[in-house]
Design a protein around this motif. Structure first.
Motif, PDB file in Angstrom:
ATOM      1  N   HIS A 157       0.827  -1.208   0.000  1.00  0.00           N
ATOM      2  CA  HIS A 157       0.000   0.000   0.000  1.00  0.00           C
ATOM      3  C   HIS A 157       0.866   1.265   0.000  1.00  0.00           C
ATOM      4  O   HIS A 157       0.699   2.147  -0.847  1.00  0.00           O
ATOM      5  N   HIS A 161       1.823   4.199  -3.142  1.00  0.00           N
ATOM      6  CA  HIS A 161       1.776   5.671  -3.076  1.00  0.00           C
ATOM      7  C   HIS A 161       3.060   6.266  -3.664  1.00  0.00           C
ATOM      8  O   HIS A 161       3.030   7.256  -4.389  1.00  0.00           O
ATOM      9  N   TYR A 211     -11.765   1.973   1.995  1.00  0.00           N
ATOM     10  CA  TYR A 211     -10.870   3.107   2.269  1.00  0.00           C
ATOM     11  C   TYR A 211     -10.455   3.771   0.946  1.00  0.00           C
ATOM     12  O   TYR A 211     -10.137   4.956   0.901  1.00  0.00           O
ATOM     13  N   GLU A 218      -5.647   6.904  -2.765  1.00  0.00           N
ATOM     14  CA  GLU A 218      -5.901   5.761  -1.883  1.00  0.00           C
ATOM     15  C   GLU A 218      -6.508   4.606  -2.683  1.00  0.00           C
ATOM     16  O   GLU A 218      -6.247   3.433  -2.398  1.00  0.00           O
ATOM     17  N   ALA A 221      -3.778   2.656  -4.198  1.00  0.00           N
ATOM     18  CA  ALA A 221      -3.053   1.877  -3.177  1.00  0.00           C
ATOM     19  C   ALA A 221      -3.849   0.630  -2.770  1.00  0.00           C
ATOM     20  O   ALA A 221      -3.287  -0.461  -2.673  1.00  0.00           O
TER      21      ALA A 221
END
Ligand SMILES: [Zn+2]
Length: 266
Positions: A157, A161, A211, A218, A221
């Motif tokens: 994750h 980014h 999320y 996000e 990710a």
């Protein structure tokens, strides 16, 4: 991507060095995915790890004493995202800060409009475009590597980014190879992002972590986590999204995650 001649030569030299046997043992023991890679991919991954460990600064925080196990377990997961691709090894990233466990970040927190407040936030990991650092909780980083099919992987994750940051904008789009790739990426990601938002509004369960509705960064990710940890389900339910990610990552994780081991959360 164009790198300096000296950088290319230095990295080629690092990749050509023999891999310390302990590093391979750590990858085999701690990374479930590593054991399922082809011998050629294992070799490529460990060569990337040699460059990564030489170029990035690791720092133990909150009393954590760094070990090779910590460095290699994190580096090998980070380098999984670099396999088969021409890469500049996360050029915006200098330091990886590792806490033993979840940590509390103190800082300005955006409430709304122009309002900010001092807030403490519990975190497992974090990175930012201008930060030059990536922060991880070691227990979560290790657990994510040991359990390759729960759909969650903190290290993948946070490093996704960093890939997003490579073009200097945090918009959920990493550097792609052609105009056609950008068009296809934009179309598919927008559709899937909106679909996730609609599902969240409707209270429906989703394969993709909700999320990801926070923003497109996000979203990229969390779909990276799903791509590597739940490839069969992702391909079945979101074939166009799977195809975009397979094209970008130049990998087909369905080959190294056996379908019977992939746990369905829905
Ligand atoms: Zn994130």
């Amino acid at each position: 991507m164009v790198f300096g001649f000296l950088t290319s030569r230095r990295r080629a030299g690092l990749r050509a060095q023999p891999v310390p046997p302990e590093w391979r043992q750590i990858a085999e023991r701690n990374l479930a995915i590593f054991r399922r890679l082809s011998p050629a991919d294992q070799e490529e991954l460990l060569q990337h790890v040699q460059v990564f460990v030489a170029e990035k600064h690791f720092e133990g925080c909150g009393g954590l004493e760094l070990t090779d196990e910590i460095r290699i377990t994190i580096a090998a997961q980070a380098c999984l995202l670099l396999l088969h691709r021409e890469t500049d090894y996360y050029p915006r990233l200098r330091s990886i800060l590792v806490y033993p466990s979840g940590y509390t970040a103190h800082g300005e927190h955006h409430v709304e409009g122009g309002i900010w407040e001092e807030a403490a936030e519990d975190r497992l990991g974090h990175t930012g475009q201008r930060l030059r650092a990536l922060v991880l909780a070691w227990d979560s980083a290790k657990h994510g590597a040991l359990d390759p099919t729960d759909g969650e992987n903190l290290v993948l994750h946070e490093f996704a980014h960093q890939l997003d940051f490579e073009d200097a904008s945090t918009n959920g789009t990493p550097v792609l190879e052609s105009h056609a790739e950008y068009l296809a990426w934009g179309r598919v990601m927008n559709e899937e992002f909106e679909a996730l938002r609609s599902a969240e509004d409707a209270g429906e369960p989703t394969l993709i972590d909700q999320y990801g509705t926070e923003n497109p960064a996000e979203f990229f990710a969390v779909v990276t986590e799903a791509f590597f940890e739940r490839p069969h389900a992702l391909r079945r339910r979101h074939p166009a999204l799977y195809e975009r990610l397979a094209s970008f990552y130049r990998q087909d994780p369905m080959r190294f995650v056996p379908i019977e081991q992939e746990r369905e959360r829905l």
